[in-house]
Design an enzyme around this catalytic site. Structure first.
Site, PDB file in Angstrom:
ATOM      1  N   ASP A 311     -42.412  15.446  -4.607  1.00 15.79           N
ATOM      2  CA  ASP A 311     -41.037  15.764  -4.953  1.00 15.79           C
ATOM      3  C   ASP A 311     -41.049  17.207  -5.474  1.00 15.79           C
ATOM      4  O   ASP A 311     -42.122  17.760  -5.749  1.00 15.79           O
ATOM      5  CB  ASP A 311     -40.552  14.791  -6.027  1.00 15.79           C
ATOM      6  CG  ASP A 311     -39.167  15.131  -6.530  1.00 15.79           C
ATOM      7  OD1 ASP A 311     -38.311  15.454  -5.699  1.00 15.79           O
ATOM      8  OD2 ASP A 311     -38.957  15.090  -7.756  1.00 15.79           O
ATOM      9  N   ASP A 506     -41.248  12.157  -9.972  1.00 15.68           N
ATOM     10  CA  ASP A 506     -41.003  11.883 -11.388  1.00 15.68           C
ATOM     11  C   ASP A 506     -39.643  11.247 -11.670  1.00 15.68           C
ATOM     12  O   ASP A 506     -39.390  10.820 -12.803  1.00 15.68           O
ATOM     13  CB  ASP A 506     -41.107  13.179 -12.204  1.00 15.68           C
ATOM     14  CG  ASP A 506     -39.939  14.112 -11.929  1.00 15.68           C
ATOM     15  OD1 ASP A 506     -39.609  14.306 -10.747  1.00 15.68           O
ATOM     16  OD2 ASP A 506     -39.340  14.621 -12.889  1.00 15.68           O
ATOM     17  N   ASP A 510     -37.138   8.684  -6.966  1.00  9.55           N
ATOM     18  CA  ASP A 510     -38.441   8.702  -6.302  1.00  9.55           C
ATOM     19  C   ASP A 510     -39.087   7.320  -6.268  1.00  9.55           C
ATOM     20  O   ASP A 510     -40.103   7.136  -5.589  1.00  9.55           O
ATOM     21  CB  ASP A 510     -39.404   9.674  -7.016  1.00  9.55           C
ATOM     22  CG  ASP A 510     -39.008  11.118  -6.825  1.00  9.55           C
ATOM     23  OD1 ASP A 510     -38.658  11.481  -5.692  1.00  9.55           O
ATOM     24  OD2 ASP A 510     -39.029  11.875  -7.810  1.00  9.55           O
TER      25      ASP A 510
END
Length: 612
Positions: A311, A506, A510
């Site tokens: 990410d 995080d 996600d």
């Protein structure tokens, strides 16, 4: 104590037999006492194991070998069987204790007491009694007992126990702190954000305590192997004892002696002890580096990493946006735009929302806000002062029927704002890469990782610029959670052989991707609780470079476990063949068994070496 007593009695019995052969019963009595002292505990353990249904345990094999030696008149060798076995157990215990040090250190991370601040006065209470929202005082030299946010004071925090980071971290008002950190400087007043049981330190302890329950496939193989292997070697030992004399190949005394040697040598203790210990040591070593692995199975999978996807926000970038500018519609001031954006974002915990609130810098009357709605990955809406305010991605506002100008060419994150369906402007934000992000990608590439990729919901120009800056192979932007899953599956199709796909993130959005990846990696400091719970590996320092450290430790752990399996089986097969041929004495067989086990254990402890 019994080990030393047995050794002294054995030495005394042998000396009496040499220097005082008559009467012979004296030396024999001393040797029998030595045998009882050395064997008693193992005999009791063998009987208890049989009662529990564990007939072919290691203690049973040793007991049979020792008693057999006495029955054929080899009392000194019978004593040696037990003394060497006890010595091996003692050394193994010391080795295991050494490998547990990094785990044991974590048990001291979480303090049990806190200084609760009430009416300007502090009093010591149990940390479990402190409620979320209350304020605690942490004096210099004390450990932070609960997760929270600094209200008053500035200091430096030692986070080594949690993150493996040797350098202290500067901390000040408004910044988050984790339980288990040590306050090195001034006093801090901290607002508690999580209860005692939900604190970072508590979650670390819980994860580490349960890590050994999730066994790697090689650990499971050894467990299954031992259950089948031990009965087979017992049958083989019986054949070695009976068949040669029946065919006149050797006398009964020699065949029984060879069978006893075969039985002792065949003990699978080296495999049963060293392989699980390898993964336990690997998990402990990784925890010292600030990489929490939730089980040996995940450590094994981590070693096979071939593609790593990330990410962006909070993972490869700081996650602390700063407003870099505003695009204003006609007749709209920057202050007005920021106020509208702040009204829309005031209840969001996303880093972008917090940055907009910080840029606006004025208190908001949340009671005047109504109808708050958030569409994850898209945007938010709220009714403020009778006006419906929208803030979010370009696509979100277009779907709501807002007419927008062309997208800005600047590589910045844009939050578009509209009021009552009319475009008001866009707030531009910049999120810088983490200082170790580029080094993290370089380290992964040096480990042979075939591909690194970024999957982000941010705009494509921003994602492309960050990817170029830190050296990623691929970057995809403007992805919703379901789009990330689809992109992850496309990356999975590029895997070869036993290669595995890792994903590091995080945020709450996600979570589906973390669960879908072969290994999900969450950032433990900035990461959302849902991401941390879903992930298989937690990076406590929020440093992406720790991912390479985790892979390196995992690969070393698996390599050492494989070395132990191959070495132990090869040596045992060789010595068992020699014992059947009558070339190995009983005490030497015990020494070979214990020696192989100790060499495997010592090999395992290489995992704890500083340089990997």
């Amino acid at each position: 104590m019994t080990l030393a007593a047995g050794a002294v009695l054995l030495a005394a019995g042998v000396l009496l037999k040499v220097f005082l052969p008559d009467p012979a019963w004296i030396s024999m009595a001393v040797l029998l006492v030595a045998f009882l002292v050395a064997a008693a505990e193992i005999m009791v353990e063998a009987v208890n194991n049989i009662r529990r249904g564990d007939v072919f345990g290691e203690s049973f094999l040793m007991a049979i070998a020792g008693i057999g030696a006495v029955c054929i008149g080899e009392i000194p060798e019978g004593v040696m069987v037990f003394l060497l076995y006890r010595l091996g157990e003692y050394l193994q215990t010391k080795a295991v204790s050494s490998s547990r040090k990094s785990i044991s250190a974590l048990l001291d991370v979480r303090p049990d007491h806190a200084n609760l601040l009430e009416n300007g006065q502090s009093r010591e209470v149990e940390a479990a009694q402190v409620q979320v929202g209350q304020t605690i005082l942490v004096r210099p030299g004390e450990k932070v007992p609960l997760d929270g946010t600094v209200l008053v004071g500035s200091s430096q925090l030692d986070t080594a126990a949690l993150t493996g980071e040797s350098m202290p971290r500067d901390i000040g008002p408004g910044q988050p702190v984790m339980a288990g950190c040590i306050n090195l400087g001034g006093a801090l007043e901290i607002r508690v954000e999580k209860s005692f049981g939900e604190s970072t330190a508590s979650k670390i302890l819980e994860m580490v305590e349960h890590a050994s329950e999730k066994k790697a496939s090689s650990e499971k193989f050894i467990t299954r192997f031992a259950r089948v292997y031990t009965p087979i070697v017992c049958l083989a030992a019986a054949i070695v004892a009976v068949v040669p004399p029946l065919f006149g190949l050797m006398p009964w005394s020699q065949s029984i002696y060879s069978a006893l040697c075969f039985l002792v040598i065949s003990c699978p203790c080296a495999l049963v002890i060293s392989v699980p210990l390898s993964f336990f040591a690997g998990i402990g070593r990784a925890s010292r580096e600030g990489v929490l692995v939730k089980g040996g199975n995940h450590l094994e999978t981590l070693s096979e990493a071939q593609i790593v996807a990330f990410d962006k926000t909070g993972t490869l970038t700081e996650g602390r946006f700063s407003v870099s500018g505003c695009l204003l519609a006609d007749g709209v001031s920057q202050e007005m735009l920021l106020e509208l954006a702040a009204q829309a974002e005031c209840r969001s915990t996303h880093p972008i929302a917090q940055s907009i609130l910080a840029a606006y810098g004025k208190p908001l009357d949340e009671a005047a806000l109504e109808g708050y709605q958030e569409v994850p990955g898209h945007g938010v809406s709220v009714t403020a002062g009778g006006r419906r305010v929208l803030a979010g991605k370009r696509e979100y506002l277009l779907e709501e029927g807002v007419s927008l100008p062309e997208a800005p060419s600047a590589a910045a994150t844009a939050v578009y704002v509209a009021a009552d369906g009319v475009y008001q402007g866009a707030v531009l934000l910049r999120d810088a890469p983490k200082r170790d992000a580029k080094a993290a990608i370089s380290a992964l590439r040096s480990l042979g990782i075939r591909k690194t990729a970024m999957l982000s919901g941010d705009s494509k120009p921003v994602v492309a610029e960050i990817a170029r800056e830190i050296g990623l192979d691929q970057a995809s932007g403007e992805l919703l959670p379901q789009d990330k899953l689809a992109e992850l599956n496309r990356l999975r199709d590029q895997l070869t052989g036993k290669g595995r796909l890792l994903y590091a993130g995080d945020g709450i959005n996600d979570t589906p991707v973390l669960a879908s990846a072969d290994i999900g990696i969450a950032m433990g400091g900035l990461g959302a609780d849902a991401a941390i719970e879903t992930a298989d590996v937690i990076i406590m320092g929020d440093e992406p470079s720790k991912i390479a450290s985790g892979i390196r430790i995992a690969r070393r752990t698996n390599r050492i476990a494989t070395e132990n399996i191959v070495f132990a089986i090869a040596v045992k097969v060789l010595v068992m063949i020699l014992s059947v041929m009558g070339h190995v004495e009983l005490w030497a067989g015990v020494f070979a068994d214990v020696g192989v086990c100790m060499l495997c254990v010592l090999n395992t402890l290489r995992i704890n070496r500083k340089n990997i």
